[in-house]
Motif scaffolding. Sequence first.
Motif, short mmCIF file in Angstrom:
data_model
loop_
_atom_site.label_atom_id
_atom_site.label_comp_id
_atom_site.label_asym_id
_atom_site.label_seq_id
_atom_site.Cartn_x
_atom_site.Cartn_y
_atom_site.Cartn_z
N ILE A 1 24.97 7.95 -6.75
CA ILE A 1 26.38 7.57 -6.91
C ILE A 1 26.50 6.09 -7.27
O ILE A 1 27.25 5.71 -8.17
N THR A 2 25.75 5.22 -6.59
CA THR A 2 25.82 3.79 -6.88
C THR A 2 25.27 3.50 -8.27
O THR A 2 25.77 2.61 -8.96
N ASP A 3 24.24 4.24 -8.70
CA ASP A 3 23.72 4.06 -10.06
C ASP A 3 24.79 4.42 -11.10
O ASP A 3 24.95 3.73 -12.12
N MET A 4 25.52 5.49 -10.83
CA MET A 4 26.58 5.90 -11.74
C MET A 4 27.67 4.84 -11.81
O MET A 4 28.17 4.50 -12.89
N ILE A 5 28.03 4.29 -10.65
CA ILE A 5 29.05 3.24 -10.62
C ILE A 5 28.57 2.01 -11.38
O ILE A 5 29.33 1.37 -12.12
N ALA A 6 27.29 1.68 -11.20
CA ALA A 6 26.73 0.52 -11.91
C ALA A 6 26.78 0.73 -13.42
O ALA A 6 27.09 -0.20 -14.18
N GLU A 7 26.50 1.95 -13.88
CA GLU A 7 26.55 2.24 -15.31
C GLU A 7 27.97 2.08 -15.85
O GLU A 7 28.18 1.56 -16.95
N ILE A 8 28.96 2.51 -15.06
CA ILE A 8 30.35 2.35 -15.48
C ILE A 8 30.71 0.88 -15.60
O ILE A 8 31.32 0.44 -16.57
N ALA A 9 30.28 0.11 -14.60
CA ALA A 9 30.62 -1.32 -14.59
C ALA A 9 29.94 -2.05 -15.75
O ALA A 9 30.51 -2.97 -16.33
N ILE A 10 28.72 -1.64 -16.09
CA ILE A 10 28.00 -2.29 -17.19
C ILE A 10 28.61 -1.91 -18.53
O ILE A 10 28.78 -2.74 -19.42
N ALA A 11 28.97 -0.62 -18.67
CA ALA A 11 29.53 -0.16 -19.94
C ALA A 11 30.84 -0.86 -20.26
O ALA A 11 31.11 -1.23 -21.40
N MET B 1 34.29 -3.27 -5.98
CA MET B 1 34.29 -3.07 -4.53
C MET B 1 34.84 -1.70 -4.14
O MET B 1 34.22 -0.96 -3.36
N TRP B 2 36.00 -1.34 -4.70
CA TRP B 2 36.59 -0.06 -4.35
C TRP B 2 35.74 1.11 -4.85
O TRP B 2 35.64 2.14 -4.18
N LEU B 3 35.11 0.95 -6.01
CA LEU B 3 34.24 2.01 -6.52
C LEU B 3 33.02 2.20 -5.61
O LEU B 3 32.63 3.34 -5.31
N LEU B 4 32.41 1.10 -5.19
CA LEU B 4 31.26 1.20 -4.30
C LEU B 4 31.66 1.80 -2.95
O LEU B 4 30.95 2.65 -2.41
N ALA B 5 32.78 1.35 -2.40
CA ALA B 5 33.25 1.91 -1.14
C ALA B 5 33.54 3.40 -1.28
O ALA B 5 33.21 4.22 -0.40
N GLY B 6 34.15 3.78 -2.42
CA GLY B 6 34.41 5.19 -2.66
C GLY B 6 33.14 6.00 -2.81
O GLY B 6 33.07 7.15 -2.36
N GLY B 7 32.12 5.40 -3.42
CA GLY B 7 30.84 6.09 -3.54
C GLY B 7 30.18 6.35 -2.21
O GLY B 7 29.65 7.44 -1.94
N VAL C 1 29.17 -3.29 -0.35
CA VAL C 1 30.58 -3.30 -0.74
C VAL C 1 31.22 -4.68 -0.65
O VAL C 1 32.37 -4.85 -1.09
N ILE C 2 30.52 -5.66 -0.09
CA ILE C 2 31.10 -7.01 0.05
C ILE C 2 30.37 -8.02 -0.82
O ILE C 2 30.96 -8.63 -1.72
N THR C 3 29.08 -8.23 -0.59
CA THR C 3 28.39 -9.30 -1.31
C THR C 3 27.96 -8.89 -2.71
O THR C 3 27.85 -9.74 -3.59
N VAL C 4 27.72 -7.60 -2.94
CA VAL C 4 27.37 -7.17 -4.30
C VAL C 4 28.54 -7.39 -5.26
O VAL C 4 28.37 -8.00 -6.33
N PRO C 5 29.76 -6.94 -4.94
CA PRO C 5 30.87 -7.24 -5.85
C PRO C 5 31.15 -8.75 -5.98
O PRO C 5 31.50 -9.22 -7.06
N ALA C 6 31.00 -9.48 -4.86
CA ALA C 6 31.27 -10.92 -4.89
C ALA C 6 30.20 -11.68 -5.64
O ALA C 6 30.45 -12.77 -6.17
N GLY C 7 28.97 -11.16 -5.66
CA GLY C 7 27.87 -11.86 -6.29
C GLY C 7 27.41 -13.08 -5.52
O GLY C 7 26.77 -13.97 -6.08
#
Length: 283
Positions: free
Chosen positions: A5-15, A24-30, A202-208
Amino acid sequence: LLSEITDMIAEIAIAEPLPRWAVMWLLAGGVFLAGKLAMRAALGRVLPAPTRWEEVAWMALWPGMDAEAFFRRGAAPGRTVAGGAGLLAVLLGAGLIWGLARHLATPLAAGWVAMVGLVLVLHFGVFRLLAGCWQRQGRRVRPIMDRPVLALSLAEFWGQRWNRAFRDLAHRWIFRPVLRRRGRHAATVAVFLASGLVHELVITVPAGAGHGLPLTYFLIQALGMTLERRLFPGSAAVAGPGHLIPRWIFTHAFTLGPVFLLFPPPFVERVILPFLHFIHALP
């Protein structure tokens, strides 16, 4: 499953680059979706078999993770949830988000006040109202939050009163397996470690930025549980009145004292503040 699920979210964010708050909300939802699917699969077949509507309701209309409590009908355990407190939390939280936050002098303070408001609206408000609705439908669900301010120990706070959804998920997939192999202390540390890693996601990954701080917060909670057993042996239920206040102070000093580690400034500045602008909570 969570990794997929997180890989799929990452692909969406990259695309198509998304705002940090959307990530953040996508990762939390995943994480939520993975937990729901895992707990439903662990329950297996239910008699009588759930309808398609019940399966959809479990996935989308109830934030809890105790599948057996949701699908097996019966009297709700403990107190029946009244709707008044939930409605009050929604109104109070909305006032913090769309009222008070915009009048504060510093953006960081506005972000913190709004985060408190979000917790009130969702965890103490909407989720509590849903618990009352499902209880009236004969579901054995419990509220996600159960008056955490009354907790007299860290064990009670994290195990019974704060975010029962994660508690039920972690108890089923982490605590019980580790308990059988390594004992209670290792199982407790494993749960806090897992919680720290989920919050990092869900916190530091979105914040970078701020990596390691949410994990440190939850390791402090594990340390607090160890100290608690030594300082306050025995149950709070049998402790004298003179011992209840020190227990209460110890519990909430550990949960609230290091909370700035859980939500570091880069998260507030890069994720929460843009989200508040998006929902028109800030000008």
